[in-house]
Scaffold this motif. Structure first.
Motif, mmCIF file in Angstrom:
data_model
loop_
_atom_site.group_PDB
_atom_site.id
_atom_site.type_symbol
_atom_site.label_atom_id
_atom_site.label_comp_id
_atom_site.label_asym_id
_atom_site.label_seq_id
_atom_site.Cartn_x
_atom_site.Cartn_y
_atom_site.Cartn_z
ATOM 1 N N GLY A 252 -4.501 -2.436 -1.195
ATOM 2 C CA GLY A 252 -3.074 -1.824 -1.768
ATOM 3 C C GLY A 252 -2.847 -2.147 -3.052
ATOM 4 N N ARG A 253 -1.642 -2.628 -3.272
ATOM 5 C CA ARG A 253 -1.137 -2.882 -4.646
ATOM 6 C C ARG A 253 -1.431 -4.543 -5.082
ATOM 7 N NH1 ARG A 253 -0.563 -0.582 -9.510
ATOM 8 N NH2 ARG A 253 1.037 -1.456 -10.679
ATOM 9 N N GLY B 27 0.666 -1.151 0.026
ATOM 10 C CA GLY B 27 -0.073 -0.055 -0.113
ATOM 11 C C GLY B 27 0.714 1.421 0.084
ATOM 12 N N LYS C 220 -3.398 2.238 -6.320
ATOM 13 C CA LYS C 220 -3.746 1.458 -5.232
ATOM 14 C C LYS C 220 -5.246 1.185 -5.228
ATOM 15 C CE LYS C 220 0.757 1.677 -4.566
ATOM 16 N NZ LYS C 220 1.138 2.499 -3.391
#
Lengths: 475, 475
Positions: free
Chosen positions: A432-433, A84, A468
């Motif tokens: 997050g990612r 994140g 994100k």
């Protein structure tokens, strides 16, 4: 995709004027700033990093970046598990770790006001010295409160006390335009327009930067007692949990774990704490349960009633930890699960799903049988009291690309099962990612479109923590 | 301002096809549908009303209105106090009162799923029959749950149990486009993208229409005891509240009221319940405190400790209500405050401010001294435990326009004081039509712009409950 600009030497000079002596750029940036605790989701260094000291500095940095279309990513202690805080589009990273002051307590109204870089452990100890408890208790005590709020962290005590969300009263926020505003207030409740405070909580630094927080405290309980409860197997262990919750005994925490992860953790700690065999029966799974109350004596009846219930449900024994030393020992093994796994593992991924408490056994059986089709091994533990499971996929010998492909396939199926059971894909770690794709699958296009629309309202140039929660338009 | 269309006979025919026999139009519409419980904010009849039975019907009605730019306002039981359900722009009113089924309980995971038209009282009784408590306890028991969620209602038990927000797990929503989606899930916690569920809670029917709710329950406490605590004056009465909260005794409710409003309420009930003189001292103010626990005997120590504390703080006496009959009697007077005021008053307005608990005495003194400059009289009571005050401006002899002008001046000053104390302009009633101007003053243009932006994301044609929370662009 938004068109971002690169940082020029002139802009770095302007950053330096805002935060003198606290700007690094290029190769001088702390390499930790390229990653969080789960580097499997990719690492990416920012072009420059600013160690911010105040709301005003952050506002000035963000305004500069807004004017020049430069991505800005906020980082607390970097203890996240979904990538994140990784500045995947480069730009400026703002670290809040030096904004670590507890500013004031209002002990009559049970609030504390602090900067976002204060660590959970720091607040816990300081609040206790003021006779108060800050109830949220994520496993990672070195996380910042700003980070905790940004992911709606929860942890062990969620069963009784809820998540971080329930303890955020107000915040000062720097918006992606550089404007400073505040959401919420220190009072107990509100029905005054859309709740922007709750929208910010769990938004993972994509809507604004939290620069001050007012959090709710409660009077510190006079006494805390934990029970270590071994069972022969996971099924009866988990089946006990709804009964505990229905009992009215109101435990603070109900953690579960199986034998294997305990062995991992005890190996890491080089210490055996929990019994492994009871009266000739090998222990297969454990509950670790905590009760709190006004005094040890006030807890007597609770502990007695709990022990009766647990033994009737098939517990092999009920071990009582009622001194600070015993409590510390009982929880040390639980607290080291992740460190234990990390020490033993080179390729690691995880999920943070939530399912209805009563579906945990079915879910775990499913995960175990699913994992047999892959080359990684599984370790898991969880907050049994609220159905939140942390499932780790671990390998020391797989090819990285092969590991990623297998984990993706595994996670896709696991999340589908999660949703089929009425669950959530993240309980406390965030998206997050690492979990973007799965969020879209889980909540559907309509909800993602609403989220994207809200993002656009707050951040018209899409500069704040881009890439994100949901993908960039052409990500 | 958005350009709205009027309902044509053809469109009314189409509504009738969606909800056969449950559409009224023009003069046939129930006149109650033009107002809520606070008609001072204006009354306005819808062009047509639909008694909806299902999510699908509501989606079809909204889709039709979306396609033809027709305003849609949702109404529960109409017990609101800020004009929130008044269809000020005409169009279609959707009543949810016939969607009043409790659909299912999950007693292992402590949730109930129901339609939005279920009444608070209906849920309270039904949950209790299932061994559960639905903690939120607004004074108005004939409100719908859909309405409670839309205003984040709170009520008496907020001190211990929080507001409605804390008990909403999931909802099915018809968006202003007619799309059906769902927010949240029945599990305990989430960190899965922006929290659209919390955004909907308290959004007063402006972002979507709630058509199904999953709410959290708790095991019903085994015993409940209330204390009636007379004081000589308001100041020592209120000063006791923070001490009660710091005591760790964890009361469920702490209500305060002064002598005058009790007399109003007892006159309405034609019954005297509370003592007016104790040992020759005239009672000036009261606390009404409730504790709950596993059993009456388990509460003994709590009651004893509370009584000691209260008497040490200057209580004239502590009267214990520990039977269902005594509890009902003690709370009947409190529950009739609004009805008592309404019966005695022809011109009535109110506010629903929240201030830090410790500032209540200062705030009440300010309100009383401010009111001396106006021709109306003041009556107030409140949730002392969470700082939420209901202050009523009452007149039987003023000219209506003069009353409105004076109240506006009074409220402007009172809200300014509220904000200066770090408060909120509404704790549980919402903004609706009546408090739009004060919300903008309180939260500022930046936050209003964010709210407007969010509204636009959900409702691009601005058809849903227009003219509420914030003004229409050219309102």
């Amino acid at each position: 995709m938004p068109t971002y600009q690169s940082l020029t030497p002139e802009l770095i000079t302007q950053l330096e004027a805002i935060a003198p002596g606290r700007v690094t750029a290029g190769p001088d940036v702390n390499p930790d700033y390229a990653r969080d605790e789960m580097p499997i989701y990719g690492t990416h260094a920012p072009e420059a990093a600013v160690e911010a000291l105040s709301t005003e500095e952050i506002a000035a940095v963000v305004k500069l970046c807004y004017d020049h279309n430069i991505p800005v990513t906020t980082r607390g202690a970097g203890t996240g598990l979904v990538g994140g805080c990784v500045p995947v589009m480069g730009g400026v990273l703002i670290s809040t770790t030096r904004m670590n002051k507890i500013l004031s307590y209002d002990l009559e109204n049970f609030t504390v006001t602090l900067q976002p870089g204060v660590l959970l452990q720091q607040l816990a100890e300081d609040a206790l010295a003021h006779g108060c408890l800050y109830p949220p208790d994520p496993g990672e005590k070195l996380a910042t409160l700003g980070g905790n709020v940004s992911t709606n962290a929860s942890g062990m005590r969620g069963v009784k006390y809820g998540a971080t969300r329930d303890y955020v009263k107000a915040m000062t926020v720097v918006l992606p335009t550089g404007e400073v505003t505040s959401f919420g207030s220190a009072v107990s409740k509100t029905s005054s327009g859309y709740n922007l405070l709750h929208l910010m909580i769990g938004s993972e630094g994509t809507l604004g930067i939290i620069t001050e927080l007012t959090l709710k405290l409660i009077p510190a309980p006079g006494a805390t007692i934990s029970l270590v409860v071994p069972f022969a197997a996971l099924a009866p262990c988990i089946a006990t949990v709804p009964k505990l919750r229905q009992s009215g005994l109101n435990p603070q925490a109900i953690e579960f774990f199986e034998r294997e992860i305990l062995l991992t953790s005890e190996a890491y700690l080089e210490k055996q704490v929990f019994p492994r065999v009871i009266d000739g029966t090998e222990v297969g799974a454990y509950l670790l349960i905590t009760f709190d109350g006004n005094s040890l004596s006030a807890l007597d009846a609770t502990i007695e009633q709990a022990a009766e219930l647990l033994l009737a449900e098939g517990a092999l024994d009920v071990l009582v930890a009622d001194t600070p030393a015993k409590l510390k020992e009982a929880w040390a093994a639980r607290s080291s699960f992740l460190e234990g796994i990390e020490e033993q593992t080179t390729l690691l991924d995880e999920c943070d799903v939530v399912v209805p408490v009563t579906r945990i056994p079915e879910y775990v059986v499913y995960a175990d049988s699913l994992a047999k089709h892959y080359d990684f091994r599984l370790q898991y533990f969880g907050h049994a009291g609220d159905g939140n499971l942390h499932i780790y996929t671990c390998s020391n010998d797989m090819d990285r690309e092969e590991f990623l492909a297998q984990v993706d396939d595994f996670m896709t199926k696991l999340y589908a099962k999660t949703m089929a059971l009425g669950g959530q894909i993240s309980g406390e770690h965030g998206i997050g990612r690492g979990k973007i794709k799965y969020l879209a699958q889980a909540v559907g296009e309509t909800n993602i479109a609403l989220m994207r629309g809200i993002k656009q309202v707050f951040d018209p140039k899409m500069i704040l923590n881009p890439g994100k929660i949901f993908s960039l338009p052409e990500d």
